[in-house]
Design a protein around this motif. Structure first.
Motif, PDB file in Angstrom:
ATOM      1  N   GLN A   1       0.860  -1.171   0.000  1.00 65.43           N
ATOM      2  CA  GLN A   1       0.000   0.000   0.000  1.00 65.43           C
ATOM      3  C   GLN A   1       0.901   1.226   0.000  1.00 65.43           C
ATOM      4  N   LEU A   2       0.631   2.185  -0.850  1.00 66.49           N
ATOM      5  CA  LEU A   2       1.451   3.395  -0.903  1.00 66.49           C
ATOM      6  C   LEU A   2       1.147   4.284   0.297  1.00 66.49           C
ATOM      7  N   GLU A   3       2.185   4.779   0.936  1.00 67.54           N
ATOM      8  CA  GLU A   3       2.064   5.626   2.123  1.00 67.54           C
ATOM      9  C   GLU A   3       1.364   6.944   1.801  1.00 67.54           C
ATOM     10  N   ALA A   4       1.614   7.463   0.625  1.00 68.12           N
ATOM     11  CA  ALA A   4       0.994   8.703   0.161  1.00 68.12           C
ATOM     12  C   ALA A   4       1.079   8.702  -1.358  1.00 68.12           C
ATOM     13  N   THR A   5       0.148   9.426  -1.994  1.00 71.04           N
ATOM     14  CA  THR A   5       0.155   9.521  -3.442  1.00 71.04           C
ATOM     15  C   THR A   5      -0.081  10.966  -3.867  1.00 71.04           C
ATOM     16  N   MET A   6       0.369  11.268  -5.095  1.00 74.28           N
ATOM     17  CA  MET A   6       0.143  12.591  -5.657  1.00 74.28           C
ATOM     18  C   MET A   6      -0.008  12.447  -7.164  1.00 74.28           C
ATOM     19  N   ILE A   7      -1.071  13.041  -7.691  1.00 77.34           N
ATOM     20  CA  ILE A   7      -1.291  13.104  -9.132  1.00 77.34           C
ATOM     21  C   ILE A   7      -1.166  14.565  -9.531  1.00 77.34           C
ATOM     22  N   LEU A   8      -0.286  14.828 -10.470  1.00 78.07           N
ATOM     23  CA  LEU A   8      -0.091  16.184 -10.956  1.00 78.07           C
ATOM     24  C   LEU A   8      -0.445  16.247 -12.434  1.00 78.07           C
ATOM     25  N   THR A   9      -1.537  16.924 -12.759  1.00 79.33           N
ATOM     26  CA  THR A   9      -1.908  17.148 -14.146  1.00 79.33           C
ATOM     27  C   THR A   9      -1.160  18.375 -14.660  1.00 79.33           C
ATOM     28  N   SER A  10      -1.226  18.594 -15.944  1.00 87.06           N
ATOM     29  CA  SER A  10      -0.599  19.794 -16.519  1.00 87.06           C
ATOM     30  C   SER A  10      -1.143  21.050 -15.860  1.00 87.06           C
ATOM     31  N   LYS A  11      -2.447  21.071 -15.600  1.00 86.00           N
ATOM     32  CA  LYS A  11      -3.069  22.234 -14.956  1.00 86.00           C
ATOM     33  C   LYS A  11      -2.519  22.423 -13.540  1.00 86.00           C
ATOM     34  N   ASP A  12      -2.364  21.319 -12.785  1.00 82.86           N
ATOM     35  CA  ASP A  12      -1.804  21.410 -11.429  1.00 82.86           C
ATOM     36  C   ASP A  12      -0.390  21.982 -11.458  1.00 82.86           C
ATOM     37  N   ILE A  13       0.395  21.555 -12.417  1.00 79.68           N
ATOM     38  CA  ILE A  13       1.783  21.986 -12.502  1.00 79.68           C
ATOM     39  C   ILE A  13       1.847  23.483 -12.809  1.00 79.68           C
ATOM     40  N   GLU A  14       0.928  23.963 -13.619  1.00 74.63           N
ATOM     41  CA  GLU A  14       0.900  25.390 -13.959  1.00 74.63           C
ATOM     42  C   GLU A  14       0.369  26.247 -12.816  1.00 74.63           C
ATOM     43  N   ASN A  15      -0.605  25.730 -12.048  1.00 73.17           N
ATOM     44  CA  ASN A  15      -1.321  26.587 -11.093  1.00 73.17           C
ATOM     45  C   ASN A  15      -1.091  26.275  -9.618  1.00 73.17           C
ATOM     46  N   ASP A  16      -0.968  25.009  -9.254  1.00 73.33           N
ATOM     47  CA  ASP A  16      -0.994  24.616  -7.840  1.00 73.33           C
ATOM     48  C   ASP A  16       0.169  23.723  -7.429  1.00 73.33           C
ATOM     49  N   LEU A  17       1.284  23.773  -8.123  1.00 76.70           N
ATOM     50  CA  LEU A  17       2.362  22.819  -7.877  1.00 76.70           C
ATOM     51  C   LEU A  17       2.843  22.834  -6.430  1.00 76.70           C
ATOM     52  N   ASP A  18       3.171  23.994  -5.906  1.00 77.57           N
ATOM     53  CA  ASP A  18       3.700  24.061  -4.542  1.00 77.57           C
ATOM     54  C   ASP A  18       2.676  23.556  -3.528  1.00 77.57           C
ATOM     55  N   LYS A  19       1.421  23.936  -3.698  1.00 75.65           N
ATOM     56  CA  LYS A  19       0.357  23.486  -2.795  1.00 75.65           C
ATOM     57  C   LYS A  19       0.203  21.966  -2.841  1.00 75.65           C
ATOM     58  N   LYS A  20       0.206  21.397  -4.048  1.00 79.84           N
ATOM     59  CA  LYS A  20       0.064  19.932  -4.196  1.00 79.84           C
ATOM     60  C   LYS A  20       1.246  19.204  -3.566  1.00 79.84           C
ATOM     61  N   ILE A  21       2.441  19.706  -3.778  1.00 81.19           N
ATOM     62  CA  ILE A  21       3.631  19.067  -3.207  1.00 81.19           C
ATOM     63  C   ILE A  21       3.593  19.143  -1.684  1.00 81.19           C
ATOM     64  N   ASN A  22       3.222  20.282  -1.131  1.00 81.97           N
ATOM     65  CA  ASN A  22       3.144  20.400   0.327  1.00 81.97           C
ATOM     66  C   ASN A  22       2.087  19.472   0.909  1.00 81.97           C
ATOM     67  N   THR A  23       0.968  19.321   0.226  1.00 84.90           N
ATOM     68  CA  THR A  23      -0.078  18.383   0.686  1.00 84.90           C
ATOM     69  C   THR A  23       0.455  16.956   0.659  1.00 84.90           C
ATOM     70  N   PHE A  24       1.177  16.583  -0.397  1.00 82.08           N
ATOM     71  CA  PHE A  24       1.785  15.246  -0.489  1.00 82.08           C
ATOM     72  C   PHE A  24       2.771  15.027   0.663  1.00 82.08           C
ATOM     73  N   ILE A  25       3.603  15.999   0.941  1.00 86.69           N
ATOM     74  CA  ILE A  25       4.579  15.879   2.022  1.00 86.69           C
ATOM     75  C   ILE A  25       3.855  15.712   3.364  1.00 86.69           C
ATOM     76  N   ASP A  26       2.771  16.461   3.571  1.00 88.24           N
ATOM     77  CA  ASP A  26       1.987  16.319   4.819  1.00 88.24           C
ATOM     78  C   ASP A  26       1.435  14.912   4.957  1.00 88.24           C
ATOM     79  N   LYS A  27       1.008  14.300   3.860  1.00 90.42           N
ATOM     80  CA  LYS A  27       0.468  12.931   3.893  1.00 90.42           C
ATOM     81  C   LYS A  27       1.527  11.903   4.293  1.00 90.42           C
ATOM     82  N   LEU A  28       2.788  12.227   4.074  1.00 83.98           N
ATOM     83  CA  LEU A  28       3.875  11.296   4.414  1.00 83.98           C
ATOM     84  C   LEU A  28       4.042  11.126   5.927  1.00 83.98           C
ATOM     85  N   LYS A  29       3.570  12.091   6.699  1.00 89.59           N
ATOM     86  CA  LYS A  29       3.639  12.036   8.171  1.00 89.59           C
ATOM     87  C   LYS A  29       5.045  11.737   8.658  1.00 89.59           C
ATOM     88  N   LEU A  30       5.977  12.575   8.218  1.00 92.37           N
ATOM     89  CA  LEU A  30       7.393  12.366   8.577  1.00 92.37           C
ATOM     90  C   LEU A  30       7.692  12.826   9.988  1.00 92.37           C
TER      91      LEU A  30
END
Length: 155
Positions: A126-155
């Motif tokens: 089972q993957l600990e966390a996942t992230m899907i980045l579409t072209s639109k995400d990369i243009e508009n919300d990349l930093d937000k999506k990456i930070n959300t992914f990092i939060d899901k990792l629970k480091l």
């Protein structure tokens, strides 16, 4: 926690995301390479065909052993709603050495969910966390999506 980011990138988009994660997580990084030519329109078609039929490729050896890491983050572009063939080959060769796994995929617009399911199946984890980045995400919300992914990792 010792983290390894392993990725394949045909166009450079997945590589860019992997490098951002490397900086934010202070992780080690390893690019998956192979000798197949996936550039241009022919390479794009070949990659999609190979991914959809489950073909593996000959990847070049990597220098870091995933067994020595607490978490491996695997990054892949989406090819025909699958993980890229070089990524599937990496997992096939190393899945027994992966302690914990998280995954991210980059895609034009769709297929990310199926690709991440395939990644989880191939890793037999089972993957600990996942992230899907579409072209639109990369243009508009990349930093937000990456930070959300990092939060899901629970480091």
């Amino acid at each position: 926690m010792k983290i390894l980011i392993v990725y394949y990138s045909r166009s450079g988009i997945t590589k860019n995301v992997a490098n951002i994660l490397k900086e934010k997580l202070d992780a080690d990084i390893e690019e998956i390479t192979d000798n197949n030519k996936y550039s241009g329109a022919i390479g794009w078609l070949k990659g999609g065909f190979n991914a959809s039929t489950g073909r593996l490729s000959e990847i070049n050896p990597i220098s870091k052993n995933p067994l020595h890491y607490d978490l491996t983050i695997i990054g892949s572009p989406v090819w025909a709603s699958n993980i890229a063939t070089p990524v599937a080959t990496f997992i096939n060769k190393n899945y027994k050495d992966l302690t914990k796994v998280a995954g991210f995929v980059t895609c034009g617009s769709g297929g990310g969910e199926k690709a991440l399911e395939k990644m989880s199946e191939e890793c037999e984890k089972q993957l600990e966390a996942t992230m899907i980045l579409t072209s639109k995400d990369i243009e508009n919300d990349l930093d937000k999506k990456i930070n959300t992914f990092i939060d899901k990792l629970k480091l």
